[in-house]
Write an enzyme that holds these catalytic residues in place. Structure first.
Site, PDB file in Angstrom:
ATOM      1  CB  CYS A 137      -0.926  -0.013   1.216  1.00 35.92           C
ATOM      2  SG  CYS A 137      -2.047   1.406   1.262  1.00 35.92           S
ATOM      3  CB  CYS A 140      -0.723   2.643   3.864  1.00 33.27           C
ATOM      4  SG  CYS A 140      -2.250   1.999   3.176  1.00 33.27           S
ATOM      5  CG  ASP A 141       3.067   1.276   4.444  1.00 32.50           C
ATOM      6  OD1 ASP A 141       2.524   1.801   5.430  1.00 32.50           O
ATOM      7  OD2 ASP A 141       2.957   0.062   4.166  1.00 32.50           O
TER       8      ASP A 141
HETATM    9  P1  FAD Z   1     -10.782  -5.025   6.956  1.00 30.45           P
HETATM   10  O1  FAD Z   1      -9.935  -4.130   7.762  1.00 30.45           O
HETATM   11  O2  FAD Z   1     -10.134  -5.887   5.911  1.00 30.45           O
HETATM   12  O3  FAD Z   1     -11.608  -5.955   7.959  1.00 30.45           O
HETATM   13  C1  FAD Z   1     -12.324  -7.066   7.495  1.00 30.45           C
HETATM   14  C2  FAD Z   1     -12.950  -7.776   8.676  1.00 30.45           C
HETATM   15  O4  FAD Z   1     -13.830  -8.796   8.208  1.00 30.45           O
HETATM   16  C3  FAD Z   1     -11.980  -8.465   9.625  1.00 30.45           C
HETATM   17  O5  FAD Z   1     -12.327  -8.176  10.950  1.00 30.45           O
HETATM   18  C4  FAD Z   1     -12.188  -9.958   9.346  1.00 30.45           C
HETATM   19  O6  FAD Z   1     -11.922 -10.769  10.484  1.00 30.45           O
HETATM   20  C5  FAD Z   1     -13.661  -9.966   8.982  1.00 30.45           C
HETATM   21  N1  FAD Z   1     -14.079 -11.111   8.172  1.00 30.45           N
HETATM   22  C6  FAD Z   1     -13.726 -11.435   6.887  1.00 30.45           C
HETATM   23  N2  FAD Z   1     -14.329 -12.575   6.509  1.00 30.45           N
HETATM   24  C7  FAD Z   1     -15.088 -12.990   7.563  1.00 30.45           C
HETATM   25  C8  FAD Z   1     -15.943 -14.104   7.803  1.00 30.45           C
HETATM   26  N3  FAD Z   1     -16.175 -15.045   6.876  1.00 30.45           N
HETATM   27  N4  FAD Z   1     -16.535 -14.212   9.022  1.00 30.45           N
HETATM   28  C9  FAD Z   1     -16.350 -13.272   9.967  1.00 30.45           C
HETATM   29  N5  FAD Z   1     -15.562 -12.180   9.785  1.00 30.45           N
HETATM   30  C10 FAD Z   1     -14.942 -12.047   8.615  1.00 30.45           C
HETATM   31  N6  FAD Z   1      -5.266   2.490   5.432  1.00 30.45           N
HETATM   32  C11 FAD Z   1      -5.084   3.759   5.871  1.00 30.45           C
HETATM   33  O7  FAD Z   1      -6.009   4.568   5.781  1.00 30.45           O
HETATM   34  N7  FAD Z   1      -3.893   4.157   6.415  1.00 30.45           N
HETATM   35  C12 FAD Z   1      -2.850   3.304   6.571  1.00 30.45           C
HETATM   36  O8  FAD Z   1      -1.772   3.696   7.053  1.00 30.45           O
HETATM   37  C13 FAD Z   1      -3.018   1.961   6.152  1.00 30.45           C
HETATM   38  N8  FAD Z   1      -2.024   1.062   6.294  1.00 30.45           N
HETATM   39  C14 FAD Z   1      -2.218  -0.227   5.907  1.00 30.45           C
HETATM   40  C15 FAD Z   1      -1.175  -1.133   6.088  1.00 30.45           C
HETATM   41  C16 FAD Z   1      -1.343  -2.460   5.736  1.00 30.45           C
HETATM   42  C17 FAD Z   1      -0.209  -3.453   5.961  1.00 30.45           C
HETATM   43  C18 FAD Z   1      -2.592  -2.891   5.167  1.00 30.45           C
HETATM   44  C19 FAD Z   1      -2.784  -4.347   4.776  1.00 30.45           C
HETATM   45  C20 FAD Z   1      -3.610  -1.982   4.944  1.00 30.45           C
HETATM   46  C21 FAD Z   1      -3.435  -0.648   5.312  1.00 30.45           C
HETATM   47  N9  FAD Z   1      -4.433   0.302   5.121  1.00 30.45           N
HETATM   48  C22 FAD Z   1      -4.268   1.596   5.569  1.00 30.45           C
HETATM   49  C23 FAD Z   1      -5.710  -0.047   4.470  1.00 30.45           C
HETATM   50  C24 FAD Z   1      -6.794  -0.275   5.546  1.00 30.45           C
HETATM   51  O9  FAD Z   1      -6.282  -1.176   6.510  1.00 30.45           O
HETATM   52  C25 FAD Z   1      -8.033  -0.856   4.894  1.00 30.45           C
HETATM   53  O10 FAD Z   1      -8.499   0.032   3.897  1.00 30.45           O
HETATM   54  C26 FAD Z   1      -9.140  -1.029   5.943  1.00 30.45           C
HETATM   55  O11 FAD Z   1      -8.706  -1.874   6.992  1.00 30.45           O
HETATM   56  C27 FAD Z   1     -10.398  -1.637   5.324  1.00 30.45           C
HETATM   57  O12 FAD Z   1     -11.319  -1.779   6.346  1.00 30.45           O
HETATM   58  P2  FAD Z   1     -12.548  -2.801   6.258  1.00 30.45           P
HETATM   59  O13 FAD Z   1     -13.262  -2.633   7.551  1.00 30.45           O
HETATM   60  O14 FAD Z   1     -13.265  -2.610   4.994  1.00 30.45           O
HETATM   61  O15 FAD Z   1     -11.920  -4.260   6.169  1.00 30.45           O
END
Ligand code: FAD
Ligand code: NAP
Length: 326
Positions: A137, A140-141
């Site tokens: 990302c 992000c980084d």
């Molecule tokens: P996610 O954070 O992906 O959460 C998904 C959730 O769904 C999890 O809790 C998982 O357990 C649950 N889940 C999935 N399938 C199932 C299932 N079958 N049953 C039950 N639960 C399930 N964004 C920024 O804005 N700033 C940053 O600095 C940044 N740094 C990042 C660094 C890294 C290494 C990564 C990988 C991403 C980064 N991001 C950053 C991006 C950011 O993390 C994502 O955009 C954000 O987390 C998305 O949120 P979300 O809630 O949509 O999904």
């Protein structure tokens, strides 16, 4: 006999999208249950420094931010369930989700916030150096690589956008692609080719991410020319793998409409899916922005959309029926 937990608002996923939906849903009196999945807190728990989430002048830690979001959601009345869902029934309301151990969760509305995962090259050296120069990302980084040489791997829109984005921080950006033409849209390609600080290495695959220094970090990439097999080394301190993402939608295939890349389709400007009463937010429906703040924003939207849906459904259920022969 497996337990059943029932609520007005069921939320699947505990990343920024799911927890923001939970905060808004709890405050609107929908008593949300959040099924957290195997990654409570979501993707941000896999990173360290977060510098772009609004409200914090100092650098904050991803896992800490997610603990705070969960605490806030619980404080206003959301319930967390540590379970992974393996089966869904969205054919009628209340919707039913079934956990791996057989526990049943039902909700009058469902918010899907299962996120997405970046695809990786699956090299041992990549795994070893993740967070130490290797990232998926740039948005992000990228900031951490100011003034350093960096490489972006991939040939789609994401890779080209990340290469262009990295020119904000670096004067020496290399795009590495395994073929001799890009998949990205032409307008992005034009910008890429015109940029003086980006060079492109065609027909190359990463053989090894090379670590060095103390503390250890990425110092170079060993690249294989796929036409000749020759290996060359390029010095870079940041390596951004941008070869696509996989939305976590397998569970919903055949239940809600997905787009051609398997993201959940929502009505434009809303979080409504093809199934009335089912809403989607965060990375599972967003293949463009994929940020914690945008996930949180669409989580809020999902809770507001869900509240409106329930209010309308309740109104219809309670409205006096017109006499047929009046
Ligand atoms: P996610 O954070 O992906 O959460 C998904 C959730 O769904 C999890 O809790 C998982 O357990 C649950 N889940 C999935 N399938 C199932 C299932 N079958 N049953 C039950 N639960 C399930 N964004 C920024 O804005 N700033 C940053 O600095 C940044 N740094 C990042 C660094 C890294 C290494 C990564 C990988 C991403 C980064 N991001 C950053 C991006 C950011 O993390 C994502 O955009 C954000 O987390 C998305 O949120 P979300 O809630 O949509 O999904
Ligand atoms: P993508 O279009 O699937 O492109 C992935 C790229 O990574 C391809 O060039 C592919 O190479 C390469 N790749 C895949 N696996 C690889 C491997 N193992 N080793 C080396 N290279 C590999 O993914 P994306 O760029 O993330 O885009 C996904 C979707 O989101 C697309 O529909 C895209 O249009 C959309 N998107 C849109 C925008 C925008 O509109 N601004 C921004 C970002 C993404 P090959 O070409 O050889 O297959």
């Amino acid at each position: 006999m497996p337990a059943t937990h029932s609520t007005r608002m069921l939320i699947l996923g505990s990343g920024p999208a799911g927890l923001s939906a939970a905060i808004y849903g709890a405050r609107a009196g929908m008593a949300p249950i959040v099924v957290q999945g195997i990654q409570p807190g979501g993707q941000l728990t896999t990173t360290t420094d977060v510098e772009n989430y609004p409200g914090f002048r100092e650098v904050i830690q991803g896992p800490w931010l997610m603990e705070e979001m969960q605490a806030q959601a619980e404080h206003v009345g959301a319930r967390m369930m540590w379970d992974h869902i393996g089966e869904v029934d969205l054919s009628q309301r209340p919707f039913r989700l079934i956990g791996d151990g057989g526990t049943v969760y039902t909700g009058d509305v469902l918010v899907i916030a299962t996120g997405a995962q970046a695809k990786w090259l699956n090299l041992p050296s990549e795994e070893h150096l993740k967070g130490k120069g290797v990232s998926a990302c740039a948005t992000c980084d990228g900031f951490f690589y100011r003034g350093r040489k960096v490489a972006v791997i991939g040939g789609g829109n994401t890779a080209v956008e990340e290469a262009l984005y990295m020119t904000n921080h670096s004067h020496d950006v290399t795009l590495i692609h395994r073929r001799d033409s890009l998949r990205a849209e032409k307008i992005l390609q034009d910008r890429l080719f015109a940029h003086p600080n980006i060079k492109i290495l065609w027909n190359r695959e990463v053989e090894t991410f090379v670590g060095g220094g103390e503390p250890e970090g990425l110092v170079a990439l060993d690249l294989k020319d796929i036409r000749t097999g020759a290996i060359e080394r390029i010095d870079v301190e940041g390596g951004f793998v941008a070869i696509g993402h996989s939305p976590a939608t397998e569970l919903f295939n055949g239940h809600v409409e997905l787009d051609e890349d398997n993201y959940i389709k929502v009505d434009p400007g809303s979080t409504r899916t093809s199934v009335p009463g089912v809403f989607a937010c965060g990375d599972v429906m967003d293949k463009i922005y994929r940020q914690a703040v945008t996930a949180a924003g669409t989580g809020c939207m999902a809770a507001l959309d869900a509240e409106k849906f329930l209010a309308e459904a309740d109104f219809e259920a309670n409205a006096p029926k017109q006499a047929v022969n009046a």
